[in-house]
Design a protein around this motif. Structure first.
Motif, mmCIF file in Angstrom:
data_model
loop_
_atom_site.group_PDB
_atom_site.id
_atom_site.type_symbol
_atom_site.label_atom_id
_atom_site.label_comp_id
_atom_site.label_asym_id
_atom_site.label_seq_id
_atom_site.Cartn_x
_atom_site.Cartn_y
_atom_site.Cartn_z
ATOM 1 N N SER A 1 0.825 -1.205 0.000
ATOM 2 C CA SER A 1 0.000 0.000 0.000
ATOM 3 C C SER A 1 0.863 1.261 0.000
ATOM 4 C CB SER A 1 -0.911 0.009 1.232
ATOM 5 O OG SER A 1 -1.765 -1.114 1.244
ATOM 6 N N ASP B 1 -2.327 5.045 2.868
ATOM 7 C CA ASP B 1 -3.130 3.858 3.174
ATOM 8 C C ASP B 1 -2.536 3.081 4.347
ATOM 9 O OD1 ASP B 1 -4.857 4.496 1.173
ATOM 10 O OD2 ASP B 1 -4.273 2.867 -0.195
ATOM 11 N N LEU C 1 -4.619 2.027 7.564
ATOM 12 C CA LEU C 1 -4.758 0.611 7.899
ATOM 13 C C LEU C 1 -4.135 0.282 9.251
ATOM 14 C CD1 LEU C 1 -4.011 -0.845 4.367
ATOM 15 C CD2 LEU C 1 -6.102 -1.234 5.659
ATOM 16 N N HIS D 1 -12.134 -0.774 6.052
ATOM 17 C CA HIS D 1 -11.277 -1.314 4.995
ATOM 18 C C HIS D 1 -12.146 -2.219 4.126
ATOM 19 C CE1 HIS D 1 -7.811 -2.527 2.824
ATOM 20 N NE2 HIS D 1 -7.639 -3.713 3.409
ATOM 21 N N ARG E 1 -10.643 2.271 -5.062
ATOM 22 C CA ARG E 1 -9.620 2.709 -4.105
ATOM 23 C C ARG E 1 -9.653 4.222 -3.933
ATOM 24 N NH1 ARG E 1 -6.521 -1.719 -6.341
ATOM 25 N NH2 ARG E 1 -5.755 -0.389 -8.005
ATOM 26 N N CYS F 1 -10.907 6.240 3.963
ATOM 27 C CA CYS F 1 -10.953 4.787 4.122
ATOM 28 C C CYS F 1 -9.977 4.121 3.146
ATOM 29 C CB CYS F 1 -12.377 4.274 3.880
ATOM 30 S SG CYS F 1 -13.635 5.046 4.926
ATOM 31 N N THR F 2 -9.964 2.819 3.160
ATOM 32 C CA THR F 2 -9.050 2.081 2.295
ATOM 33 C C THR F 2 -9.788 0.937 1.596
ATOM 34 O OG1 THR F 2 -8.396 0.793 4.248
ATOM 35 C CG2 THR F 2 -6.921 2.582 3.545
ATOM 36 N N GLN G 1 -8.816 -2.689 -1.024
ATOM 37 C CA GLN G 1 -7.862 -3.548 -1.710
ATOM 38 C C GLN G 1 -8.619 -4.626 -2.482
ATOM 39 O OE1 GLN G 1 -5.594 -4.889 1.757
ATOM 40 N NE2 GLN G 1 -3.771 -3.824 0.987
ATOM 41 N N PHE H 1 -10.917 -7.463 6.331
ATOM 42 C CA PHE H 1 -11.862 -6.504 5.748
ATOM 43 C C PHE H 1 -13.073 -6.259 6.647
ATOM 44 C CE2 PHE H 1 -9.742 -8.652 2.176
ATOM 45 C CZ PHE H 1 -9.095 -7.539 1.632
#
Length: 606
Positions: free
Chosen positions: A54, A58, A62, A69, A94, A102-103, A105, A147
């Motif tokens: 990341s 990020d 995180l 996430h 993303r 926020c993030t 993936q 997540f």
């Protein structure tokens, strides 16, 4: 309008039947919920691996564990038109997440295969079981346990059911499905079908047929007929896993882009870190599945969804039976005519009034549970509204005009195309099967005729070329069930059957295989259980036996005495290798019946 008595009765029967399995499922999910934020339980080494690739911003977010996430499960590939639009979605998602602190993936990708490509080919024998592979692949992706919420990028036949089954295992997480939309309309479906019939009769060559096919399937997006892919979209929206009105917006349009941005925003709002926590286990209950059965019948949707809904429901601890579909069908009016049930394609359906009109009519008639939970809140009524994109690019919804619709495509519940739904259950001394009746004429509901029995598609094609099928008959194709060869689509036989019918012969089709959502105008009894490989009655049939089909009464009966016969088992070893089939033996050996969802991974296939 109060809830219809039959809808209430069927819901109660399903709830009672499912009590033990549903309670066990919810207990497991509650245990996950009580663990709180999942990645908080990871070691520092675990988390460092999660963040390693990341960017710095990020990594900070995180590391704190205070902001949602989001995990992305994608079925992207650039060969399938319906999934090509997803190519750039992860980058967009993303960015939307970052804008909100926020993030996100990509948790993982899942395979996506197209029945339109493998139709009539060996690869089709992997198609149904690809649903199981998709469910397993998505579960592996989410098993990293990092997540707070999830979005699923998938549209077509086995992909959506597979993703739903995986999402059920992670029922403590919110799950929002993001459609890609249908391609713009090409040539009419009638022209495409006529070209296929001409090719089947040798009137045109491959080059000419290919020109027609390429004019039909010509750009990004789902195919425009009302087959399994678009039935998936119809039901995901009905069940509250899509945003209202999002299913049938074409790719790469401003409204489609607005829907995608709103979907990601919403997925981040409904995590356990916020007050509006809405896990998928809170959405997918008995009422929601009954609503799906109603809309499937009211729109004449794909028969594949009968099997898939049974499998999806079992993943949530809910047990559906074919009788549930029949009971719902008996009181559900057919409100839509979309090809192959009519001339309109899915784009014309949207212009005519869309799912929002269908839901409004069904709610008014007391045929749907309104008090459900969806990804945007409580109540199904919000899905009857029309999406509007303002000049500022903000997405909103407004009430529809109930009198603004095209009655060639949609009808009000007081004046339906048919008083009963599009799917029938037929049973008798041969077992139980389903028939999509919304696409066939009433005079074809009843047929008594001698059978021609085949064990492979190639045998049917050879008999057609030899002009052996031009008679009143019921064509039986067996050893096409999930245990025999993975239950491939048999849609490739439609042109042959259509030619025979056009010659004026009374004809029907009976199989333990699948015929898809585009089964056309031939009376087709499909998903027959028990299948031939399980020594079902279909395995004992011989040429010249007589069968009576009565779709009005829901009956299919062998009129000959077959009790003392021996089964002449064909050589099925050819189904066991080549094109990866040897790797799928574990699924063929453990799969359950079509009537229970044909699953090899849910309830040990039972």
């Amino acid at each position: 309008m109060s809830l219809h008595q039959q809808i209430q009765k069927t819901t109660q029967l399903i709830t009672k039947r499912s009590q033990k399995t549903r309670e066990a499922y919810l207990k497991r999910i509650q245990e996950y919920k009580q663990q709180g934020i999942q990645r908080a339980h990871l070691s520092c080494g675990n988390r460092a691996h999660t963040f390693a690739s990341s960017n710095e911003a990020d990594k900070v977010a995180l590391s704190s564990g205070k902001q949602p996430h989001l995990g992305i499960i994608t079925a992207y590939n650039d060969m399938l038109s319906a999934h090509k639009p997803y190519e750039d979605y992860p980058k967009i998602i993303r960015q939307i997440a970052r804008e909100q602190g926020c993030t996100a993936q990509v948790a993982g990708g899942v395979p996506s295969m197209c029945d339109g490509i493998t139709q009539g080919q060996v690869g089709m024998e992997l198609s149904l079981f690809s649903r199981e592979v998709i469910a397993l692949s998505a579960s592996v992706a989410l098993s990293h346990n990092v997540f707070d919420t999830s979005v699923y990028l998938g549209v077509c036949d086995k992909i959506v059911p597979g993703l739903i089954i995986a999402a059920a295992s992670f029922g403590h997480l919110p799950a929002l499905f993001v459609p890609s939309g249908p391609m713009p309309s090409g040539i009419s479906n009638d022209k495409k079908v006529e070209a296929r019939k001409q090719f089947a009769q040798g009137l045109i060559g491959e080059d000419e047929l290919l020109k027609y096919e390429m004019q039909s399937y010509h750009s990004e997006g789902t195919c425009t007929f009302y087959g399994t892919a678009n039935t998936n979209q119809m039901l995901m929206e009905t069940m509250g896993l899509h945003l209202p009105g999002s299913s049938f917006i074409n790719p790469s349009t401003p409204l489609r882009e607005a829907f995608t941005k709103y979907a990601i925003t919403r997925a981040l709002q409904i995590t356990a870190l916020n007050s509006d926590y809405t896990p998928i286990s809170a959405i997918m209950n008995e009422k929601n599945f009954v609503n799906a059965l109603v809309v499937l019948n009211a729109t004449g949707g794909s028969t594949n969804l009968v099997m898939h809904l049974c499998a999806m429901a079992r993943a949530f601890g809910i047990v559906l039976e074919l009788q549930d579909f029949a009971d719902i069908s008996s009181v559900t009016p057919l409100l839509a005519k979309v090809y192959p049930n009519g001339k309109a394609d899915i784009n014309a359906f949207r212009e005519a009034g869309d799912l929002r009109f269908v839901l409004a009519e069904l709610l008014q008639a007391g045929l749907l549970h309104e008090d459900i939970t969806t990804v945007i809140g409580k109540g199904l009524e919000q899905y009857t509204k029309e999406p509007v994109l303002g000049k500022d690019g903000i997405l909103s919804w407004k009430p529809i005009d109930p009198n603004k619709y095209d009655d060639n495509v949609l009808r009000k519940s007081i004046n339906p195309f048919d008083p009963n739904g599009g799917i029938k259950r037929l049973s008798g001394n041969i077992g139980e099967a389903i028939m999509k009746v919304s696409a066939i004429k009433k005079e074809d509901f009843v047929l008594q005729a001698k059978v021609r029995v085949f064990d492979t598609q190639e045998q049917v094609q050879q008999a057609f070329r030899a002009k052996e099928l031009f008679c009143d008959c019921i064509i039986v194709l067996r050893y096409q069930g999930p245990k025999a060869n993975g239950m491939p689509e048999l849609h490739g036989l439609n042109s042959i059957l259509g030619v025979v019918k056009d010659k004026g012969y009374k004809i029907a089709f009976l199989t333990d295989g699948r015929m898809s959502g585009a089964s056309g105008k031939i009376p087709s009894l499909i998903h027959l259980t028990p299948e031939a490989k399980d020594k079902g009655a279909i395995a004992y049939l011989q040429d010249g036996d007589e069968i009576r089909i009565d779709a009005n009464k829901g009956e299919v009966t062998i009129l000959d005495d077959i009790e003392n016969r021996e089964i002449k088992l064909p050589d099925l070893s050819i189904n066991e290798h080549g094109m990866g089939r040897e790797l799928f033996a574990i699924f063929r050996d453990s799969v359950g019946s079509a009537s229970s969802g044909a699953s090899a991974i849910i309830n040990r296939g039972k």
